[in-house]
Scaffold this motif. Structure first.
Motif, short mmCIF file in Angstrom:
data_model
loop_
_atom_site.label_atom_id
_atom_site.label_comp_id
_atom_site.label_asym_id
_atom_site.label_seq_id
_atom_site.Cartn_x
_atom_site.Cartn_y
_atom_site.Cartn_z
N LYS A 64 0.83 -1.21 0.00
CA LYS A 64 0.00 0.00 0.00
C LYS A 64 0.87 1.26 0.00
N ALA A 67 1.73 1.74 -3.59
CA ALA A 67 0.62 2.29 -4.37
C ALA A 67 0.42 3.78 -4.08
N SER A 101 -0.78 1.31 -12.35
CA SER A 101 -1.10 1.11 -10.93
C SER A 101 -2.18 0.07 -10.75
N GLN A 105 -0.29 -2.82 -8.84
CA GLN A 105 -0.65 -2.81 -7.42
C GLN A 105 -2.04 -3.41 -7.18
N GLY A 106 -3.00 -3.04 -8.01
CA GLY A 106 -4.36 -3.53 -7.80
C GLY A 106 -4.49 -5.03 -8.01
N GLU A 115 -9.91 -0.38 -5.14
CA GLU A 115 -9.15 0.40 -4.15
C GLU A 115 -8.09 1.27 -4.83
N VAL A 116 -7.35 0.69 -5.75
CA VAL A 116 -6.31 1.44 -6.44
C VAL A 116 -6.91 2.48 -7.39
N ASN A 120 -6.43 6.61 -7.25
CA ASN A 120 -5.92 7.37 -8.38
C ASN A 120 -6.92 8.38 -8.94
#
Length: 207
Positions: A64, A67, A101, A105-106, A115-116, A120
């Protein structure tokens, strides 16, 4: 904003950075005002964040934290460089953006797409590219290029295991299916001239 925002996406070793430089040179020679930039980075503050994200020393960085650092870098880059260029009627070609991302990350890190994405949206205030070029190449082939290219930096993400990179690749394919009007695939496994011609054709369609 009067300009045209274009992003290049792909896994490690996909060749997008090389092609971005070639496209920028071609369009500039044709008289276009072209701004070539990258994420994370592009401006001083964002480049400092890039150094932290990519440093191979920080293998224990929380997912996290990673991210959030990408989102912070993206925000600074947008307000300092991308938005002013678009307001000045430029073609902005950015090596990576929000899609990176989402998949890195997601999906690959397992944080979650929503969430990601929400993180953003806060950073970008809903700014999205007009066209995204996805450089489609199998992760094994991309990584082979990375390790064969002695001039390319090997960053922390290059050192992830192959399963991670396969998740990234599958994530990109799912985004291509979800956003077919924005994201177009090109075959990045071909030689550099063929890849360049594919990308140039796709960009000319929106100029």
């Amino acid at each position: 904003m009067a300009g045209v925002f274009i992003t290049f996406e792909g896994g490690e070793g996909s060749g997008k950075t090389t092609i971005a430089n070639m496209i920028q040179k071609t369009l500039a020679q044709e008289g276009y005002h072209v701004v070539l930039t990258r994420e994370p980075g592009g401006v001083e503050i964002a480049e400092k964040i890039r150094d932290i994200i990519h440093d191979v020393k920080y293998i224990n960085m929380d997912r996290k934290t990673e991210a959030l650092l990408y989102a912070a870098s993206r925000r600074q880059h947008l307000v300092e460089k991308v938005i002013p260029a678009l307001e000045n009627d430029a073609i902005v070609i950015c090596d990576r953006f929000v899609d990176s991302s989402i998949v890195y990350q997601g999906i690959a890190r397992g944080i979650g797409i929503d969430e990601v994405y929400q993180m953003n949206l806060f950073a970008t205030e809903n700014i999205l590219p007009k066209r995204t070029i996805f450089f489609d190449i199998q992760p094994e082939d991309g990584l082979k290029r990375v390790y064969e290219n002695k001039d390319r930096e090997v960053n922390r993400l290059d050192l992830e295991n192959i399963d991670f990179h396969r998740k990234v690749y599958q994530g990109y394919l799912s985004l291509c299916d979800k956003f077919p009007n924005r994201i177009v695939k090109i075959d990045a496994s071909l030689d550099i001239d063929h890849v360049y011609q594919q990308v140039l054709t796709k960009i000319r369609e929106i100029l």
